[in-house]
Write an enzyme that holds these catalytic residues in place. Structure first.
Site, PDB file in Angstrom:
ATOM      1  N   ASP A  32      -1.294  -6.849   2.285  1.00 45.55           N
ATOM      2  CA  ASP A  32      -0.033  -6.962   2.033  1.00 45.55           C
ATOM      3  C   ASP A  32       0.746  -7.775   3.033  1.00 45.55           C
ATOM      4  O   ASP A  32       1.897  -7.711   3.388  1.00 45.55           O
ATOM      5  CB  ASP A  32       0.660  -5.628   2.028  1.00 45.55           C
ATOM      6  CG  ASP A  32       0.674  -5.114   0.383  1.00 45.55           C
ATOM      7  OD1 ASP A  32       0.677  -5.869  -0.513  1.00 45.55           O
ATOM      8  OD2 ASP A  32       0.993  -4.036   0.235  1.00 45.55           O
TER       9      ASP A  32
ATOM     10  N   LYS B  90       3.993  -9.582   2.781  1.00 48.25           N
ATOM     11  CA  LYS B  90       5.331  -8.768   2.624  1.00 48.25           C
ATOM     12  C   LYS B  90       5.978  -9.356   4.013  1.00 48.25           C
ATOM     13  O   LYS B  90       7.463  -9.133   3.961  1.00 48.25           O
ATOM     14  CB  LYS B  90       5.029  -7.495   2.564  1.00 48.25           C
ATOM     15  CG  LYS B  90       4.533  -7.015   0.991  1.00 48.25           C
ATOM     16  CD  LYS B  90       4.924  -5.645   0.795  1.00 48.25           C
ATOM     17  CE  LYS B  90       4.532  -5.582  -0.862  1.00 48.25           C
ATOM     18  NZ  LYS B  90       4.256  -4.055  -1.085  1.00 48.25           N
TER      19      LYS B  90
HETATM   20 FE   LIG Z   1       0.653  -5.834  -2.598  1.00 49.83          FE
HETATM   21 FE   LIG Z   2      -0.285  -2.765  -1.270  1.00 52.34          FE
END
Ligand SMILES: [Fe+2]
Ligand SMILES: [Fe+2]
Length: 323
Positions: free
Chosen positions: A193, A196
């Site tokens: 991730d 993000k």
């Molecule tokens: Fe994700």
């Molecule tokens: Fe995730």
């Protein structure tokens, strides 16, 4: 200089992780209240002549919180990994304590990256900590149950990242993958991730319905993540594809591309299972954590099309004895 700006520049540390030292010295501060404003006062440096002061404190134990300047974060995490190595080599320290300490350092690294806009260079540390974690897990023959015990149950992007890394690692170990594959799989899980970091905190934590535009922005984290990791030039293609493809769905309809079945990289398909599992078993402000059992039922019954059925089945089988 205002309080906020000043505070922004200091990061709380765990002085325990200074025990083993490192190559480069840096200053350590404690915080005092100066007429309602935080003031950071130098306590010691990590130079050899000051090291004794730190060691004494470690021996005596203290509730005092210590800080370093943000520009010294890389040095600090170097010290922390050195200390972890010493912890790992100490047969008197129980394995549970070892894994907890590694979890703490991993969490710290990811938190710095996601919450304090620290340079992505800090992510390089993740490789070393994940290696140590794997060593612990293999020694302890820890399964998903052992991992579930140390992972945080409150969802933050940084804890979620470490959790997914650990679940991926456990899956790799339990499925008897090669050492190299386990390493990449756990690293990719931890970094899945990273995209993000390019999205506003407010949007990431929004608990209401997202507008179409916001939804698109959120979805961009997959492509962004692939881009960040490619740009760093130190991660394998497998790791990059986990970030880029972990929101693709096995039967199609996922993002960013809409790949299906085996077009989605095997590691990304594994990551997807672990990603959803961790998201459902952790608490957020707007939802309770589900039990492992309920989560697996939902994944199997309501989300079956999202996952590679063989991988989901394997995961459930490997979880089985722990349920
Ligand atoms: Fe994700
Ligand atoms: Fe995730």
């Amino acid at each position: 200089m205002g309080t906020v700006a000043e505070e922004d520049k200091f990061r709380e540390i765990n002085i325990e992780f200074l025990a083993k030292g490192g190559d480069e010295a840096f200053d350590i501060f404690y915080k005092t209240d100066n007429f309602g404003e935080d003031k950071f006062v130098k306590f010691a440096s990590t130079e050899r002549k000051h090291q004794e002061k730190v060691m004494r404190l470690l021996e005596e134990g203290t509730d005092q919180e210590f800080y370093i300047h943000e520009s010294d974060l890389f040095k600090y995490y170097k010290y922390a990994t050195n200390s972890l190595r010493a912890v790992m080599a100490n047969p008197d320290i129980p394995i549970k304590e070892k894994t907890e300490k590694i979890y703490e350092v991993s969490k710290g690294v990811m938190k710095e990256f996601f919450e304090n806009n620290t340079s992505e260079k800090i992510l390089e540390t993740s490789e070393e900590v994940m290696e140590m974690m794997e060593e612990c897990m293999t020694t302890a023959e820890a399964g998903f149950h052992g991992i579930a015990e140390i992972t945080s149950k409150d969802y933050y992007t940084y804890t979620h990242s470490v959790n997914v890394g650990l679940y991926c690692m456990t899956f790799g170990v339990k499925s008897k993958m090669s050492k190299g594959d386990i390493k990449q799989l756990s690293l990719g899980g931890m970094l899945h991730d990273v995209g993000k970091s390019k999205i506003d905190h407010a949007l990431i934590n929004k608990d209401g319905k997202l507008t179409e535009e916001e939804f698109k922005k959120m979805q961009s984290h997959a492509t962004e993540g692939g881009g960040i990791l490619t740009g760093m030039n130190c991660f394998a293609g497998n790791v990059v594809r986990m970030a880029a493809e972990h929101h693709e769905k096995f039967k199609g309809g996922g993002y960013p591309i809409g790949k299906v079945g085996n077009e989605i990289h095997l590691f990304a398909r594994i990551c997807k299972v672990m990603d959803v599992y961790d998201a459902l078993t952790t608490r957020r402000s707007y939802k309770k954590a589900l039990s492992a059992f309920d989560t697996l039922i939902i994944m199997k019954k309501q989300m079956a099309h999202d996952f590679d059925p063989d991988l989901l089945q394997n995961f459930i089988r490997l979880m089985g004895p722990d349920l």
